[in-house]
Design a protein around this motif. Structure first.
Motif, PDB file in Angstrom:
ATOM      1  N   ARG A 125       1.010  -1.100  -0.031  1.00 58.35           N
ATOM      2  CA  ARG A 125      -0.086  -0.050  -0.129  1.00 58.35           C
ATOM      3  C   ARG A 125       0.876   1.127   0.078  1.00 58.35           C
ATOM      4  O   ARG A 125       1.443   1.691   1.089  1.00 58.35           O
ATOM      5  N   GLY A 126       0.994   1.537  -1.028  1.00 62.50           N
ATOM      6  CA  GLY A 126       1.770   3.007  -1.381  1.00 62.50           C
ATOM      7  C   GLY A 126       3.475   3.052  -1.086  1.00 62.50           C
ATOM      8  O   GLY A 126       4.220   3.749  -1.321  1.00 62.50           O
ATOM      9  N   LEU A 127       3.968   1.746  -1.012  1.00 59.30           N
ATOM     10  CA  LEU A 127       5.114   1.340  -0.580  1.00 59.30           C
ATOM     11  C   LEU A 127       5.816   0.126  -0.887  1.00 59.30           C
ATOM     12  O   LEU A 127       5.086  -0.836  -0.411  1.00 59.30           O
ATOM     13  N   LYS A 128       6.854  -0.086  -1.656  1.00 60.08           N
ATOM     14  CA  LYS A 128       7.355  -1.505  -2.025  1.00 60.08           C
ATOM     15  C   LYS A 128       7.915  -2.084  -0.729  1.00 60.08           C
ATOM     16  O   LYS A 128       8.602  -1.214   0.024  1.00 60.08           O
ATOM     17  N   LEU A 129       7.797  -3.372  -0.713  1.00 58.82           N
ATOM     18  CA  LEU A 129       8.615  -4.233   0.311  1.00 58.82           C
ATOM     19  C   LEU A 129      10.093  -4.361  -0.417  1.00 58.82           C
ATOM     20  O   LEU A 129      10.370  -5.516  -1.180  1.00 58.82           O
ATOM     21  N   ASN A 130      10.832  -3.641   0.129  1.00 61.58           N
ATOM     22  CA  ASN A 130      12.146  -3.630  -0.811  1.00 61.58           C
ATOM     23  C   ASN A 130      13.177  -4.777  -0.043  1.00 61.58           C
ATOM     24  O   ASN A 130      13.898  -5.487  -1.001  1.00 61.58           O
ATOM     25  N   LYS A 131      12.958  -5.394   0.829  1.00 59.92           N
ATOM     26  CA  LYS A 131      13.581  -6.492   1.177  1.00 59.92           C
ATOM     27  C   LYS A 131      12.912  -7.235   2.347  1.00 59.92           C
ATOM     28  O   LYS A 131      11.848  -6.987   2.818  1.00 59.92           O
ATOM     29  N   VAL A 132      13.563  -8.702   2.518  1.00 61.48           N
ATOM     30  CA  VAL A 132      12.798  -9.474   3.377  1.00 61.48           C
ATOM     31  C   VAL A 132      12.786  -8.976   4.710  1.00 61.48           C
ATOM     32  O   VAL A 132      11.853  -9.451   5.586  1.00 61.48           O
ATOM     33  N   SER A 133      13.520  -8.422   5.252  1.00 62.22           N
ATOM     34  CA  SER A 133      13.657  -7.656   6.619  1.00 62.22           C
ATOM     35  C   SER A 133      12.398  -6.758   6.923  1.00 62.22           C
ATOM     36  O   SER A 133      12.033  -6.296   7.858  1.00 62.22           O
ATOM     37  N   ASP A 134      11.621  -6.568   5.817  1.00 57.91           N
ATOM     38  CA  ASP A 134      10.603  -5.565   5.947  1.00 57.91           C
ATOM     39  C   ASP A 134       9.354  -6.253   6.227  1.00 57.91           C
ATOM     40  O   ASP A 134       8.358  -5.644   6.325  1.00 57.91           O
ATOM     41  N   VAL A 135       9.636  -7.580   6.216  1.00 65.94           N
ATOM     42  CA  VAL A 135       8.251  -8.440   6.479  1.00 65.94           C
ATOM     43  C   VAL A 135       8.491  -9.507   7.647  1.00 65.94           C
ATOM     44  O   VAL A 135       9.696 -10.067   8.000  1.00 65.94           O
ATOM     45  N   ALA A 136       7.496  -9.627   8.508  1.00 65.90           N
ATOM     46  CA  ALA A 136       7.701 -10.404   9.676  1.00 65.90           C
ATOM     47  C   ALA A 136       6.471 -11.368   9.604  1.00 65.90           C
ATOM     48  O   ALA A 136       5.277 -11.073   9.517  1.00 65.90           O
ATOM     49  N   VAL A 137       6.625 -12.673   9.667  1.00 71.56           N
ATOM     50  CA  VAL A 137       5.709 -13.886   9.472  1.00 71.56           C
ATOM     51  C   VAL A 137       6.108 -14.806  10.656  1.00 71.56           C
ATOM     52  O   VAL A 137       7.107 -15.312  10.578  1.00 71.56           O
ATOM     53  N   GLU A 138       4.831 -14.914  11.371  1.00 68.81           N
ATOM     54  CA  GLU A 138       4.985 -15.770  12.765  1.00 68.81           C
ATOM     55  C   GLU A 138       3.918 -16.887  12.518  1.00 68.81           C
ATOM     56  O   GLU A 138       2.728 -16.358  12.610  1.00 68.81           O
ATOM     57  N   VAL A 139       4.067 -18.063  12.273  1.00 67.44           N
ATOM     58  CA  VAL A 139       3.235 -19.266  12.090  1.00 67.44           C
ATOM     59  C   VAL A 139       3.188 -19.981  13.424  1.00 67.44           C
ATOM     60  O   VAL A 139       4.141 -20.888  13.689  1.00 67.44           O
ATOM     61  N   GLY A 140       1.973 -20.229  13.902  1.00 66.56           N
ATOM     62  CA  GLY A 140       1.795 -21.348  14.925  1.00 66.56           C
ATOM     63  C   GLY A 140       0.880 -22.161  14.664  1.00 66.56           C
ATOM     64  O   GLY A 140       0.455 -22.216  13.334  1.00 66.56           O
ATOM     65  N   SER A 141       0.597 -23.301  15.287  1.00 65.22           N
ATOM     66  CA  SER A 141      -0.014 -24.560  14.883  1.00 65.22           C
ATOM     67  C   SER A 141      -1.776 -23.764  14.495  1.00 65.22           C
ATOM     68  O   SER A 141      -2.665 -24.427  14.086  1.00 65.22           O
ATOM     69  N   LYS A 159      -5.842 -15.807  15.862  1.00 71.20           N
ATOM     70  CA  LYS A 159      -6.371 -17.168  15.792  1.00 71.20           C
ATOM     71  C   LYS A 159      -6.840 -17.801  14.531  1.00 71.20           C
ATOM     72  O   LYS A 159      -7.650 -17.135  14.020  1.00 71.20           O
ATOM     73  N   LEU A 160      -6.061 -18.786  14.001  1.00 72.76           N
ATOM     74  CA  LEU A 160      -6.661 -19.210  12.734  1.00 72.76           C
ATOM     75  C   LEU A 160      -7.690 -20.200  13.091  1.00 72.76           C
ATOM     76  O   LEU A 160      -8.067 -20.623  13.860  1.00 72.76           O
TER      77      LEU A 160
END
Length: 298
Positions: free
Chosen positions: A141-157, A178-179
């Motif tokens: 949204r209005g800004l490219k994600l230039n690198k992986v460090s711009d993203v945080a993904v935390e997956v639990g069961s 919660k999924l």
């Protein structure tokens, strides 16, 4: 004198850009509207329009070129150089523009959005699912994600957090909760697509077996009605429900095809002759030809 000295530095091989710029600076300190000094300082800043030149250099040179053109509007060489630099800046600006989320999402294959929902307006993402995987797409949204460090993904069961930040660090988008159903965290993955315009997360479904599902009727089966609990639910049928509907449609098509077939006595001379004889043998009785095969009864 210093304007001419700047010209000498520019003509050397290789050109001495820094010295030329400094000489032009001295000339302009004495005469701020000196056209040749303005043009030569611009040339020194542009460094022969080399590739990878910072945008700041282009804008600085354009200021000098526009100032020189104001003094000599009829100078074709200055005008041409100014337009060339301006077009290069515009190209850089166009490359930085981020399409709207809707435009970005048009590039997602429809098959990966099957049996999902559009939650863009309410939560900033769309999703779909296959028998084994849930696909989540979050457009920039209005800004490219230039690198992986711009993203945080935390997956639990049973949980998922997606967070996006810019290069300076401030968080500007987050989805967490919660999924609706459990996943296999070790088999989940994510990646940046479309040159940093799209975050694609893939959740590996963990289908609860019938012997585990006691008291968990809403979790039985592979079909997800939503991603995070409390988010809008999809109206799409499950794979099993869709297969049932498709089988009903096939059966209806077969029945319609049978109805459209002409009576056998019209196409089979032997059947027509047998029917004629039966009618002669049973006057006053309505005798018709019928298909009594096992396939017809089915």
């Amino acid at each position: 004198l210093h304007s001419n000295l700047a010209a000498v530095f520019l003509m050397e091989v290789p050109p001495k850009w820094r010295e030329a710029g400094a000489a032009a600076e001295i000339a302009l300190a004495v005469e701020p509207k000196h056209v040749k000094a303005l043009f030569r300082r611009a040339q020194a800043t542009l460094e022969d329009n080399r590739e990878g030149l910072p945008e700041a250099n282009l804008r600085k040179a354009l200021i000098d070129l526009d100032a020189a053109r104001e003094v000599e509007p009829g100078n074709a060489r200055i005008s041409q150089e100014a337009e060339r630099v301006r077009r290069r800046i515009e190209k850089m600006e166009d490359a930085r523009k981020v399409p709207t989320p809707e435009e970005i999402l048009r590039k997602v294959p429809e098959v990966l959005l099957d049996r999902g929902a559009d939650c863009l307006a309410s939560h900033g993402y769309v999703w779909g699912q296959t028998d084994t995987t849930v696909h989540i797409y979050v457009p920039a949204r209005g800004l490219k994600l230039n690198k992986v460090s711009d993203v945080a993904v935390e997956v639990g069961s049973r949980s998922l957090r997606l967070a996006l930040s810019d290069s300076d660090g401030p968080l500007h988008f987050e989805l967490t909760g919660k999924l609706q159903k459990p996943v296999r965290p070790d088999d989940c993955s994510w990646q940046l697509e479309e040159d940093g315009l799209l975050l694609h997360a893939e959740l590996a479904k963990r289908v609860i077996a019938d012997d585990e599902a006691e008291g968990l009727d809403d979790e039985r089966g592979e079909h997800w009605s939503c991603v995070w609990q409390g988010h809008p639910e999809t109206r799409a049928p499950s794979a099993k429900e869709r297969e049932k509907v498709q089988e009903m449609a096939r059966a209806a098509n077969r029945a319609e095809a049978e109805e459209k077939k002409p009576p056998e006595e019209e196409t089979n001379p032997k059947a027509a002759e047998a029917l004629r004889r039966m009618r002669e043998m049973c006057p006053g009785v309505n005798v018709e030809w019928g298909n009594t095969s096992v396939g017809a009864w089915k």
